[in-house]
Design a protein around this motif. Structure first.
Motif, short mmCIF file in Angstrom:
data_model
loop_
_atom_site.label_atom_id
_atom_site.label_comp_id
_atom_site.label_asym_id
_atom_site.label_seq_id
_atom_site.Cartn_x
_atom_site.Cartn_y
_atom_site.Cartn_z
N ASP A 129 0.82 -1.14 -0.12
CA ASP A 129 -0.07 0.25 0.03
C ASP A 129 0.75 1.26 -0.05
N LEU A 130 1.99 1.07 0.86
CA LEU A 130 2.78 2.50 0.88
C LEU A 130 3.30 2.74 -0.36
N ASP A 131 4.19 1.47 -0.97
CA ASP A 131 4.65 1.38 -2.06
C ASP A 131 3.76 2.37 -3.49
N GLU A 132 2.57 1.93 -3.46
CA GLU A 132 1.51 2.21 -4.37
C GLU A 132 1.35 3.66 -4.30
N SER A 133 0.97 4.09 -2.92
CA SER A 133 0.92 5.29 -2.79
C SER A 133 1.86 6.34 -3.34
N GLN A 134 3.00 5.91 -3.13
CA GLN A 134 4.18 6.80 -3.88
C GLN A 134 4.09 6.83 -5.37
N TYR A 135 3.91 5.66 -5.74
CA TYR A 135 3.65 5.64 -7.37
C TYR A 135 2.57 6.37 -7.95
N GLY A 136 1.60 6.56 -7.27
CA GLY A 136 0.38 7.39 -7.36
C GLY A 136 0.66 8.77 -7.36
N ARG A 137 1.61 9.22 -6.39
CA ARG A 137 2.21 10.54 -6.38
C ARG A 137 3.20 10.68 -7.35
N GLY A 138 4.07 9.82 -7.59
CA GLY A 138 5.18 10.15 -8.53
C GLY A 138 6.29 10.54 -7.68
N TYR A 139 6.30 10.51 -6.26
CA TYR A 139 7.26 10.70 -5.40
C TYR A 139 7.23 9.97 -4.09
N GLY A 140 8.51 9.99 -3.44
CA GLY A 140 8.33 9.39 -2.25
C GLY A 140 9.75 8.68 -1.76
N PRO A 141 10.04 8.16 -0.65
CA PRO A 141 11.24 7.57 -0.35
C PRO A 141 11.65 6.46 -0.99
N CYS A 142 10.82 5.57 -1.40
CA CYS A 142 11.09 4.49 -2.22
C CYS A 142 11.60 4.76 -3.53
N LEU A 143 10.77 5.70 -3.99
CA LEU A 143 11.15 6.03 -5.36
C LEU A 143 12.21 6.85 -5.72
N HIS A 144 12.73 7.77 -4.73
CA HIS A 144 14.01 8.46 -4.67
C HIS A 144 15.00 7.53 -4.50
N ALA A 145 15.01 6.40 -3.77
CA ALA A 145 15.83 5.52 -3.48
C ALA A 145 16.44 4.85 -4.89
N ALA A 146 15.26 4.22 -5.47
CA ALA A 146 15.43 3.53 -6.64
C ALA A 146 15.59 4.33 -7.90
N SER A 147 15.40 5.51 -7.95
CA SER A 147 15.91 6.39 -8.97
C SER A 147 16.97 7.27 -8.85
N SER A 148 17.47 7.54 -7.64
CA SER A 148 18.63 8.30 -7.33
C SER A 148 20.03 7.50 -7.07
#
Length: 243
Positions: free
Chosen positions: A72-91
């Motif tokens: 749920d928390l992963d998908e919450s970030q995907y829906g927004r396009g940002y968040g800690p997991c997305l930042h770690a994976a992309s940066s």
């Protein structure tokens, strides 16, 4: 209760022994990564859930998770396009949230994290290739859940998962190239057979035989290989040649 006071479900050495015994040739990427996520949950002290994010062509997917909270928390970030997991994976940078109630970054996501029951998290890049971002996400129900030992364990599992992802990605890319090469070789073989039939039948040159096949392909709006296979199999040219 501090992280050091909480006893993990599985000993760290035993966990890595289990991971080291995984036969990559007999396992899928998903099964290997699920083992990483499951053991991360069991080894990191405290009440945590884990997931692994893959980021391909800017599209994020949770490939494995240990519980609904992580998904749920992963998908919450995907829906927004940002968040800690997305930042770690992309940066490629580690992101730790000590207390979602006071965290200034990604404030609207933090509200969701608190509502779902995660007060701290640790997002770790997997160190994969430039065109394949990935991260190990660990969500804890308590604030400041990760001590130095917990971070070290998380990084170890992230490195292992990164090797698995990179190796499987390289293997699948190589297999795809091999499949394309095999298809090309098979196409060339059947086209050469078809040319041989035409050369024998009409006493033409190899170049003229290929022209006949190409004209039949264009006239019938069919792939050259399909025309050649039909000729080799049935002896019939799909579109009759003109005299």
């Amino acid at each position: 209760m501090s992280p050091a006071d909480r006893t993990p479900a599985v000993d760290e050495a035993a966990a890595f022994e289990r991971l080291g015994s995984v036969a990559f040739a007999e396992s899928s990427l998903q099964s290997v990564l699920q083992a990483v996520a499951d053991l991360t949950k069991q080894v990191v002290p405290g009440s945590v859930e884990a997931s692994i994010t893959l980021l391909v062509a800017d599209r994020a997917t949770t490939v494995v998770h240990t519980g609904q909270l992580a998904l749920d928390l992963d998908e919450s970030q995907y829906g927004r396009g940002y968040g800690p997991c997305l930042h770690a994976a992309s940066s490629g940078q580690t992101v730790e949230v000590l207390d979602a109630r006071t965290e200034a970054r990604w404030s609207d996501y933090m509200v969701t994290a608190v509502e779902r029951g995660s007060l701290s998290s640790l997002s770790l890049p997997l160190g994969t290739s430039e065109n394949l971002g990935a991260g190990l996400n660990i969500y804890a129900r308590e604030s400041a859940a990760f001590d130095e030992d917990g971070r070290r364990i998380g990084h170890r599992f992230a490195r292992f998962a990164g090797v698995a992802v990179a190796n499987m990605h390289a293997y699948e890319s190589a297999r795809e190239r091999a499949d394309h090469l095999q298809t090309a070789l098979e196409s060339r073989a059947v086209i050469d057979q078809a040319k041989g039939i035409l050369i024998e039948r009409y006493k033409v040159t190899a170049e003229e035989a290929f022209t006949v096949l190409a004209q039949a392909s264009m006239a019938g709006n069919r792939k050259l290989r399909v025309v050649a296979e039909h000729l080799v199999t049935t002896g019939e040219l799909l579109v009759p040649t003109r005299s």
